[in-house]
Design a protein around this motif. Structure first.
Motif, PDB file in Angstrom:
ATOM      1  N   TYR A 205       0.896  -1.124  -0.073  1.00 35.05           N
ATOM      2  CA  TYR A 205       0.075   0.021   0.102  1.00 35.05           C
ATOM      3  C   TYR A 205       0.805   1.274   0.083  1.00 35.05           C
ATOM      4  N   ASN A 209       1.160   4.243  -2.945  1.00 36.67           N
ATOM      5  CA  ASN A 209       0.963   5.456  -2.736  1.00 36.67           C
ATOM      6  C   ASN A 209       2.175   6.531  -3.073  1.00 36.67           C
ATOM      7  N   THR A 213       2.280   9.183  -6.006  1.00 34.06           N
ATOM      8  CA  THR A 213       2.999  10.558  -5.701  1.00 34.06           C
ATOM      9  C   THR A 213       4.078  10.995  -6.812  1.00 34.06           C
TER      10      THR A 213
END
Length: 958
Positions: A205, A209, A213
């Motif tokens: 996870y 992310n 980004t």
């Protein structure tokens, strides 16, 4: 972009473990509360008195766990605490819960069995096992985000088990000890595996992310680089122009500008990859042609630069470019190279690797020329794939062509239902020019004076706005003066977000279709010869009067009219003359029945009239007399006068029936009676015939079902030889075994069957069943049995009899000599030559022919000589009157005549010894009657045969 990704992932992983454990620990604490409460209640329910230490443990455990739950719920709300504080609290909380569980295990397993002898060791072991297993299961579920939290609960719980194995090793079952140790190890391994799964999930996870980004940051950087690239490209163009204008100055300042150019080139190289990406997305392939050095640099579909010799490139272009486009390509290139155009621009087709021709758009410009000769030195350009655009343009052109050429009115409305485009056919339908329609509302070009029309338009608009479509028929009058029936179809067009942007409408002119429907309706409902309604329309209209207008028409007469002796008159006049006569009859009926409800031509010379009975109208008799009087005037057909008369049959509604078929049958019966009276008369149907009519209808209906359901069976009446009283054979007689009324004799249904085609079906059934029965008797050894079957005139005339006989003989493997056909005298009256041919074919199959009921019909001695008759059968009407001198003389003459002609003589209906003795003296051959046996069903006939006749030795073969 995050520089140290590992630190970021580790930090995110640690944070996720703590946050998830804080959230899940609340459910863990609630589970511990429930488990402790459950164990406490079980012990309290089964063992008394209660133990104070056990109670103290339960109370303290509930208080500690509850306080932990309240603190976790109130203090550690989402995003309202520090991770370090939460970590310390979770460690403290897990340790406290582990200690409470360990104390509980000590209390249950070591203390309770000592203070309560009734609480056995096995039960203590069960409760401790329940406590440790359930708590560890919940720990595995909620505390394995971080392994240290689970261990703080798990390790204190192991203390009682280790203590148990050290202190009571001699008393404990080694298998139990082994099982407990193995269970603890498995739990610890499961916790470790669960922890690893949670850790891996959290890591994935965090990595996702991080990738998101980084991707967002890359997109931002790409946009900035594109802007910089555009700026640099613009600068490059300015510099190139400046170089061209200040060529002499460049030579002087070349050293001064070299450093600046190198810096610019470095910047351009840095942006080269972004430029390639932009080219790939836009489908652009740049090329650079060094004309002076005869080299060309190209970019292929993989965005790789390839350098070729100019001559080699031109040869390859000759193979790649479509033959029809090469001349255009060369002309545009030469025109620009010679300076005749500002830039080179050409559109042509090239062949891709799959062999498909794709359209491309090629643009270029000479950027360097010789200052003296102005010959081109260098040329740059781009080539772009425009196949998709070309396809889109073709589709748009095709759609526009369809709109222009369509034979339907097509219009386009905006979202306010105002015209924005119409095709020429819609202009033709509406009678307006395009500029007169554009901008107006949907129904602004139609007449809206009537309230009904305004209501229809309003409902259509509401439906279109509400559901986005309308499909229906309406009559419209345009303000241009045109009026016609239309079929209007409107559909909404929506954008990608489901919002209505436009409406497409299609309008069809239904004028021709309506005319066709009227023509079809006329052909369907009217007779083209007389222009009167036909039978179909007559039945439909009569049904409407009987069903839908009962309240308005109380009484009505159905008059069936027929021209007397029309058939010979029609043959005399020929077809054209007969048709002309029928047209004049129809016209006279139309004129004389102005007060009638309906006049129809059913078929041939058969007409029908519906007349309403009312006190304000003439009576039916008077009306019929007026029709008959009108027919006293002659009809002129092709210059020749003809006088004709008509017969009329009348039935009343509701006296004679309330149903269409029943009422028509009554009128037909009345017409038949009028014809039987000689014609030129009116006959009114009588209720005395109603019962007979109903009985006939019901019998006909039930008889058709009986044939389908196999209710008809064959009885067999024996025939006896006069000389030795032996059995000659049987006569097959049909019987109807009705499911409700039982056996129905043939006199009740055979006459009705003879009036329809059912008699042929019944005759075929009798032949088939008789042949099967003969086969059965042959198999039983009764070989010389002959069974007679009655045949009517209709069977002889239809031409199916020979096929039925052949099929029955072949299917059952019997001899034709086993069958005998009984034919009445009436069958020989008409079509004598045809009947003679059929009888001769029957004789060829060795089937005997018997003349039945001799003397009762159209007796003619010529029948006996002209037709191949083998057997003469004296009717029971003569046999029953034996004793009367005159009747005995007739019977004697019949027997003598038959014997003289070499025929077998059969007497039927013998019921007493006197008749038997008299016929025996006359040397009659075969006897039949109730004196011997009545008609017997199949089983009883077989028993009669076995009782009165010995079977012959025979091996039956099919």
């Amino acid at each position: 972009m995050i520089n140290n990704q590992d630190d970021y992932i580790q930090q995110h992983l640690n944070s996720a473990q703590i946050v998830n454990t804080v959230r899940h620990s609340r459910y863990f604490l609630l589970s511990i509360l429930l488990v402790c409460l459950y164990i406490y209640c079980i012990y309290q329910l089964h063992y008394h008195p209660a133990d104070s230490y056990f109670n103290l443990w339960f109370i303290l455990t509930e208080i500690v766990v509850s306080m932990c739950w309240l603190i976790s719920t109130i203090h550690f709300k989402p995003n309202a605490y520090k991770l370090e504080t939460a970590h310390r609290w979770l460690q403290t909380q897990c340790l406290l819960v582990g200690i409470c569980i360990a104390v509980g295990l000590f209390t249950i397993y070591f203390h309770l069995p000592q203070v309560n002898p009734a609480f056995e060791q096995v039960e203590a072991l069960t409760l401790t096992g329940l406590l440790i297993m359930v708590t560890q299961a919940f720990g595995l579920t909620y505390l394995t985000q971080k392994l240290s939290y689970f261990c703080l609960v798990f390790l204190p719980s192991l203390v009682p088990f280790f203590y148990l194995q050290i202190t009571e090793l001699h008393s404990i079952n080694p298998f139990i000890s082994l099982a407990l140790n193995f269970s603890m190890i498995v739990i610890l391994l499961c916790a470790n595996s669960t922890y690893r799964i949670h850790r891996r999930t959290s890591r994935l996870y965090a990595q996702n992310n991080l990738l998101v980004t980084n991707a967002e940051q890359q997109v931002s950087w790409t946009d900035e680089l594109c802007k910089q690239l555009q700026t640099e490209v613009n600068k490059s163009k300015d510099i190139e122009l400046q170089l061209q204008l200040n060529n002499q100055l460049l030579e002087q300042k070349v050293r001064e500008r070299t450093f600046d150019i190198e810096q610019i080139n470095r910047a351009l190289q840095d942006q080269h990859q972004n430029l390639e990406l932009a080219h790939e997305i836009a489908g652009i392939r740049p090329w650079d042609w060094n004309i002076k050095d005869r080299k060309i640099t190209l970019t292929n579909f993989k965005q790789e630069q390839i350098q070729r010799n100019s001559r080699e490139h031109q040869a390859q272009l000759h193979h790649l470019i479509h033959p029809d486009d090469i001349a255009h390509f060369r002309a545009m290139m030469k025109q620009h190279l010679r300076g005749l155009s500002e830039r080179y621009e050409a559109t042509y087709r090239i062949q891709n690797t799959q062999g498909v021709w794709n359209w491309v758009h090629d643009i270029g410009r000479v950027i360097s020329r010789d200052p003296k000769t102005h010959k081109p030195l260098r040329m740059v350009g781009i080539r772009r794939d425009i196949q998709q655009e070309r396809n889109s343009q073709e589709r748009l052109k095709l759609a526009a062509s369809v709109l222009e050429q369509a034979a339907e009115g097509i219009f386009i409305l905006n979202n306010e239902l105002r015209y924005i485009e119409v095709n020429p056919f819609f202009e033709h339908l509406s009678g307006f020019e395009r500029h007169e329609i554009i901008g107006k509302h949907l129904f602004d070009i139609t007449a809206n004076h009537k309230s009904q029309q305004r209501s229809i338009h309003s409902s259509i608009i509401k439906q279109v706005v509400k559901i986005g479509s309308f499909d229906g028929e309406l009559n419209e009058k345009f303000l241009s003066g045109k009026e016609m029936p239309l079929w209007l179809h409107i559909n909404a067009i929506m954008d990608d977000e489901g919002r209505i942007t436009h409406y497409i409408g299609i309008v069809s002119d239904l004028t021709e279709r309506k005319l066709q429907e009227q023509r079809l309706s006329y052909l369907e409902n009217y007779d083209t010869l007389t222009d009167l309604p036909n039978r179909f329309y007559y039945n439909y209209q009569l049904h409407q009067y009987l069903v839908t207008q009962k309240d308005s028409i109380k009484q009505m007469a159905v008059i069936r009219l027929n021209i007397d002796r029309f058939r010979p008159l029609n043959e005399y006049l020929s077809n054209n003359g007969g048709d002309e006569l029928l047209r004049q009859v129809a016209q006279r009926l139309r004129l004389t029945n102005a007060e009638a409800l309906f006049v129809a031509h059913l078929n041939g010379d058969d007409f029908a009239i519906l007349y309403e009975i009312s006190h304000i109208r003439p009576s039916v008799q008077e009306h019929c007399d007026r029709i008959a009087k009108a027919f006293t005037k002659p009809f002129n057909v092709f210059g020749q006068d003809y006088e004709i008369t008509v017969s009329m049959g009348v039935a009343y509604y509701p006296e004679h029936g309330r149903q269409l078929d029943y009422l028509n049958n009554c009128a037909e019966q009345a017409l038949a009676e009028a014809k039987n009276l000689g014609g030129n008369t009116v006959y009114f149907y009588s209720n005395e015939n109603t019962a007979l009519l109903e009985q006939g209808i019901f019998i006909e209906r039930d008889l058709r079902k009986a044939i389908q359901n196999g209710e008809l069976i064959v009885y067999y009446q024996p025939k006896i030889n006069f000389n030795d009283q032996s059995i000659y054979g049987f006569e097959a007689l049909i019987r109807w075994n009705h499911p409700e009324k039982g056996i129905i004799p043939p006199g009740m249904f055979i006459p009705l069957a003879e009036q329809t085609s059912m008699i042929s079906e019944i005759g075929q059934l009798v032949i088939q069943q008789t042949a099967k029965q003969i086969r059965k008797w042959n198999e039983q050894g009764f070989l010389n049995i002959c069974v007679s079957v009655n045949i009517v005139a209709l069977q002889l005339r239809r031409g199916q009899l020979i096929d039925d006989l052949d099929e029955a003989i072949k299917a059952n493997g019997i001899s034709g000599s086993s069958l005998e056909l009984e034919i009445t005298e009436s069958s020989l009256v008409e079509n004598s030559e045809t009947v003679k041919n059929v009888l001769n074919q029957i004789k060829e199959r060795n089937i005997k022919i018997s003349l039945d009921d001799f003397g009762t019909g159209y007796s003619s001695l010529s029948y006996l000589a002209d037709f191949p008759i083998d057997i003469l059968k004296i009717d029971r009407a003569f046999v029953s009157k034996i004793g009367d001198c005159k009747q005995e003389a007739i019977v004697s003459a019949m027997v003598a005549m038959g014997k003289a002609m070499g025929m077998i003589v059969v007497a039927e209906g013998i019921e007493n010894d006197q008749q038997m003795s008299f016929l025996h003296k006359l040397d009659c051959d075969i006897a039949q009657g109730y004196l011997f046996a009545k008609p017997l069903p199949e089983q009883q006939a077989t028993e009669y045969l076995e009782k009165n006749m010995e079977p012959e030795t025979y091996t039956y073969q099919v």
